[in-house]
Structure formats: structure tokens, C-alpha cells
Design an enzyme around this catalytic site. Structure first.
Site, PDB file in Angstrom:
ATOM      1  N   LYS A  16       3.070 -15.457   2.280  1.00 47.16           N
ATOM      2  CA  LYS A  16       3.212 -16.168   1.004  1.00 47.16           C
ATOM      3  C   LYS A  16       4.709 -16.451   0.867  1.00 47.16           C
ATOM      4  O   LYS A  16       5.373 -16.033  -0.093  1.00 47.16           O
ATOM      5  CB  LYS A  16       2.659 -15.288  -0.135  1.00 47.16           C
ATOM      6  CG  LYS A  16       2.592 -15.976  -1.481  1.00 47.16           C
ATOM      7  CD  LYS A  16       1.517 -17.051  -1.584  1.00 47.16           C
ATOM      8  CE  LYS A  16       1.613 -17.811  -2.898  1.00 47.16           C
ATOM      9  NZ  LYS A  16       0.712 -18.981  -2.958  1.00 47.16           N
ATOM     10  N   ASP A  60      -3.121 -18.287   0.504  1.00 45.72           N
ATOM     11  CA  ASP A  60      -4.149 -18.963  -0.322  1.00 45.72           C
ATOM     12  C   ASP A  60      -4.851 -20.037   0.500  1.00 45.72           C
ATOM     13  O   ASP A  60      -6.077 -20.190   0.459  1.00 45.72           O
ATOM     14  CB  ASP A  60      -3.554 -19.528  -1.623  1.00 45.72           C
ATOM     15  CG  ASP A  60      -2.257 -20.293  -1.431  1.00 45.72           C
ATOM     16  OD1 ASP A  60      -1.699 -20.290  -0.304  1.00 45.72           O
ATOM     17  OD2 ASP A  60      -1.796 -20.923  -2.406  1.00 45.72           O
ATOM     18  N   ASP A  94      -6.388  -6.946   4.259  1.00 47.10           N
ATOM     19  CA  ASP A  94      -7.519  -6.283   3.586  1.00 47.10           C
ATOM     20  C   ASP A  94      -8.426  -7.347   2.978  1.00 47.10           C
ATOM     21  O   ASP A  94      -9.645  -7.326   3.155  1.00 47.10           O
ATOM     22  CB  ASP A  94      -6.975  -5.359   2.488  1.00 47.10           C
ATOM     23  CG  ASP A  94      -8.096  -4.699   1.698  1.00 47.10           C
ATOM     24  OD1 ASP A  94      -9.047  -4.221   2.330  1.00 47.10           O
ATOM     25  OD2 ASP A  94      -8.016  -4.689   0.460  1.00 47.10           O
ATOM     26  N   ASP A 119     -12.332  -8.986   4.547  1.00 48.57           N
ATOM     27  CA  ASP A 119     -13.616  -8.979   3.831  1.00 48.57           C
ATOM     28  C   ASP A 119     -14.202 -10.389   3.804  1.00 48.57           C
ATOM     29  O   ASP A 119     -15.412 -10.580   3.985  1.00 48.57           O
ATOM     30  CB  ASP A 119     -13.435  -8.500   2.379  1.00 48.57           C
ATOM     31  CG  ASP A 119     -13.668  -6.999   2.237  1.00 48.57           C
ATOM     32  OD1 ASP A 119     -13.345  -6.267   3.191  1.00 48.57           O
ATOM     33  OD2 ASP A 119     -14.163  -6.564   1.182  1.00 48.57           O
ATOM     34  N   TYR A 176       0.824  -1.214   0.000  1.00 48.34           N
ATOM     35  CA  TYR A 176       0.000   0.000   0.000  1.00 48.34           C
ATOM     36  C   TYR A 176       0.858   1.264   0.000  1.00 48.34           C
ATOM     37  O   TYR A 176       0.390   2.328  -0.385  1.00 48.34           O
ATOM     38  CB  TYR A 176      -0.899   0.034   1.248  1.00 48.34           C
ATOM     39  CG  TYR A 176      -2.198  -0.713   1.116  1.00 48.34           C
ATOM     40  CD1 TYR A 176      -2.243  -2.032   0.697  1.00 48.34           C
ATOM     41  CD2 TYR A 176      -3.404  -0.089   1.441  1.00 48.34           C
ATOM     42  CE1 TYR A 176      -3.441  -2.710   0.607  1.00 48.34           C
ATOM     43  CE2 TYR A 176      -4.607  -0.757   1.354  1.00 48.34           C
ATOM     44  CZ  TYR A 176      -4.621  -2.063   0.930  1.00 48.34           C
ATOM     45  OH  TYR A 176      -5.818  -2.735   0.841  1.00 48.34           O
TER      46      TYR A 176
HETATM   47  C1  IPM Z   1     -10.295  -1.221   4.075  1.00 50.54           C
HETATM   48  C2  IPM Z   1     -10.512  -0.610   2.708  1.00 50.54           C
HETATM   49  C3  IPM Z   1      -9.330   0.279   2.377  1.00 50.54           C
HETATM   50  C4  IPM Z   1      -8.080  -0.573   2.408  1.00 50.54           C
HETATM   51  C5  IPM Z   1      -9.438   1.034   1.033  1.00 50.54           C
HETATM   52  C6  IPM Z   1     -10.720   1.806   0.923  1.00 50.54           C
HETATM   53  C7  IPM Z   1      -8.252   1.919   0.807  1.00 50.54           C
HETATM   54  O1  IPM Z   1     -10.705  -1.599   1.758  1.00 50.54           O
HETATM   55  O2  IPM Z   1     -10.155  -0.458   5.050  1.00 50.54           O
HETATM   56  O3  IPM Z   1     -10.298  -2.439   4.167  1.00 50.54           O
HETATM   57  O4  IPM Z   1      -7.780  -1.254   1.427  1.00 50.54           O
HETATM   58  O5  IPM Z   1      -7.397  -0.568   3.430  1.00 50.54           O
HETATM   59 MG    MG Z   2     -10.904  -3.544   2.573  1.00 48.83          MG
END
Ligand code: IPM
Ligand code: MG
Length: 356
Positions: free
Chosen positions: A191, A223, A247, A251, A142
């Protein structure tokens, strides 16, 4: 006690859900005799529209002056075609860096009342899960060198991942300390079969693990981790990850709880000023409709009370109120069964506030 809280409402559903969390915090202030002073600052697309940049200096300065920061979400289709350094998301990275928020805690647990919303097989959901993702937040790909250049096939773009031993050890220590207060198990994700940064990550984590003999530590390739999360999430306690892997995996972890609309997060530095935000985005498709789930942001406010202000009874009060609405069968659109009635953002906020 008196606390100054910076509000970064941002874009899309950001303003709606931040306002919900503020209402809940006001109820906490009344019940426990605190004073919360809220000051809004611009961020993301809203800031681009007002002042031309996604992260105005005044916002950074305001956050640095406050005791803590509550953020909604940034981004939306309106700003998607802007160059990378002017995108709303850049503001999020910028504020994380400016506040030194290298730790991102993302708890993902399955509420017993929401077992039916869990997309996993019933036998897997029956075991439940309670995972704490500890994501590194101010390093890795990032923040590495990036750009465009002429390559063998013409124009090409590149991003680079760089991690120092210092950064890895700093976040790994947080994971081990967190595990000590939970079920004493750390799974470190990498990884290492491909990436050099992962090999340094693994080596550094192993060295630190020696200091924490009472914590069980193992490695898992990313993975495989993505697969294990849906196969047997109960095996995880603390999951230690780099910025990008965290990240993605967070999710995935959110989805198996039933909805991404439930997951809070805390971004922490080496002082008590943290930034608290739902892990979901600005959801432009439902913005302004009043149907967003405010729970992730309300639980983020609870994390603020716990981690920045050491107000654990107050944090418990919020978390218990959320469990109670879910146990009572109250649902927002994202977690309601198909065809069932659901509450609006404001109604869900009322229900939680009433239980405080
Ligand atoms: C998160 C989001 C952010 C990230 C984006 C919006 C930059 O996806 O906080 O998970 O990737 O960190
Ligand atoms: Mg995110």
C-alpha cells in the site's frame, strides 16, 4: 527414516482434522518404510483450560525438540472475552515467533474437479489458477508496539506496523526463489501510496529483483490485488505480501478454490523445522460433528514431507490421493453441491488413506 512430529491439535475442529492427517501419515509410513513418532502438546484454548496459558513453555520446548510441527487450529467463543495476551490466537503468534517461522507459504489452486464449487464466473474459472502466496509471518503490525492510551477523544487503542529492510529482503528472497521453481513471476503487494512501511517494502523488493533478472516482478496495491484475485486470478504466480495483507488475501484466495477447507500452509524458518497447518480456523460451529473437511490438514502434512523432510515422492502420494478422491466425485459437506450426499471427516480420511 525416523521423524519426530509435534502435534498441536488445539481447539474446535483442530483435534479431528489433525487426527485425520496423522492417519494419512501412518499410511505413508507403512508404504514407504518410515517411522513417524507423534507427540501431542497443548496449545490455544485447550491449553488455557488445562494449565491457564495459551502457549505453555512445555509446548515451545517440545516443538523445538521435534523435527516438525503439525497444527490444527486455535480459538473459539469460549475464550473470546479473555484479554489479548491470554487469547488462544496469541499462542499461534507466539509459536511462530519462537520457532522463527518468518515464511508462510499458502498455495491456492483450483482443482479441475472442483470448478463447479468455484464462485467465480464460469469464463474466469475455466482458466483455472495456481497461486503461491508467500506471506511474511513474524513481523509487521502483528508484532509491532500496541496498547491503550488517553487521546484527544479519551481512551484510544493503537497498533503499529514496522518492517526492517532485513525482514523484507529475507521474505522477498523466498518469493523469488519460489518463483524460479514455478512460472517465474512475482507480484509484490503493498500500500505504497499510503504507508511508509510499504514504500520501504517496494524499494527493497525492487533492489532484490535486480538479482533475479529471470523472474518477472511487479507491484500491486493491496486493494487492487483484492479485486484482481476475483477478476483474473490466473494472472498470479507467486504473490509476495506482508503479514496482515497476506492474512486477508489468503482467505480470499481460498474462497475462490471452492472452500477454505482445502488450503494447506507451511510456515518455515531458516532451518528445516517447519510448522504445517490448514489456513482455516477452528470452526467452532461444526466442531465435534465429524463433518469438517480434513483435506487442508492432510495437504499440510504433505507439505511437511516435502519441505521439512525432503520426501517428495511421499508428498506426491498424498497430493495425488487427494486429487483422486476429488476426481472420483467424493465430497465433504463444504464442497458438496446443495442437497448432494457428502462424506464425514472420517470417511473422507478413509478414502484418501485407501488411495495411498
Ligand atoms: C491465519 C489466522 C491467524 C493469523 C490468526 C488466528 C492469528 O487467521 O493463520 O491466517 O491472522 O495469522
Ligand atoms: Mg487468517
Amino acid at each position: 527414516m525416523k521423524y519426530e512430529i509435534a502435534l498441536l491439535r488445539g481447539d474446535g475442529i483442530g483435534p479431528e482434522i489433525v487426527d485425520s492427517a496423522v492417519r494419512v501419515l501412518k499410511a505413508i509410513a507403512v508404504k514407504f518404510g518410515h517411522e513417524f513418532i507423534f507427540t501431542p502438546y497443548l496449545i490455544g484454548g485447550a491449553a488455557i483450560d488445562e494449565v491457564g496459558v495459551p502457549l505453555p513453555d512445555a509446548t515451545v520446548e517440545g516443538c523445538l525438540r521435534s523435527d516438525s510441527v503439525l497444527l490444527g487450529a486455535v480459538g473459539g467463543p469460549k475464550w473470546d472475552t479473555l484479554p489479548g495476551n491470554l487469547r488462544p490466537e496469541k499462542a499461534l503468534l507466539g509459536i511462530r515467533k519462537a520457532l522463527g517461522l518468518f515464511t508462510n507459504l499458502r498455495p491456492a489452486r483450483l482443482y479441475p474437479a472442483l470448478k463447479d464449487s468455484c464462485p467465480l464466473r464460469e469464463s474466469v474459472a475455466a482458466n483455472g489458477f495456481d497461486i503461491m502466496i508467500v506471506r511474511e509471518l513474524t513481523g509487521g503490525i502483528y508484532f509491532g508496539d500496541r496498547g491503550y492510551r488517553e487521546g484527544k477523544y479519551g481512551e484510544e487503542a493503537f497498533d503499529t506496523e514496522c518492517y526492517s529492510r532485513f525482514e523484507i529482503e529475507r521474505i522477498a528472497r523466498v518469493a523469488f526463489e519460489t518463483a524460479k521453481k514455478r512460472r517465474s513471476k512475482v507480484t509484490s503487494i503493498d500500500k505504497a501510496n499510503v504507508l511508509e512501511t510499504s514504500r520501504l517494502w517496494r524499494k527493497t523488493v525492487h533492489e532484490l529483483a535486480a538479482e533475479y533478472a529471470d523472474v518477472e516482478c511487479s507491484d500491486m496495491l493491496v486493494d487492487n490485488a483484492a479485486m484482481q484475485l476475483v477478476k483474473n486470478p490466473a494472472q498470479f504466480d507467486v504473490v509476495l505480501t506482508s503479514n496482515m495483507f497476506g492474512d486477508i488475501l489468503s482467505d480470499e484466495a481460498s474462497q475462490i478454490t471452492g472452500s477454505i477447507g482445502l488450503l494447506p500452509s507451511a510456515s518455515l524458518s531458516d532451518n528445516t523445522r517447519g510448522m504445517y497447518e490448514p489456513i482455516h480456523g477452528s470452526a467452532p460451529d461444526i466442531a465435534g460433528k465429524g463433518i469438517a473437511n480434513p483435506i487442508a490438514t492432510i495437504l499440510s502434512a504433505a507439505m511437511m514431507l516435502r519441505y521439512s523432510f525432503s520426501l517428495s515422492a511421499e508428498a506426491d502420494a498424498i497430493e495425488n490421493a487427494v486429487s483422486s478422491v476429488l476426481n472420483d466425485g467424493l465430497r465433504t459437506a463444504d464442497i458438496a453441491a446443495k442437497g448432494d450426499p457428502f462424506l464425514t471427516t472420517a470417511e473422507m480420511t478413509d478414502a484418501i488413506t485407501e488411495r495411498i
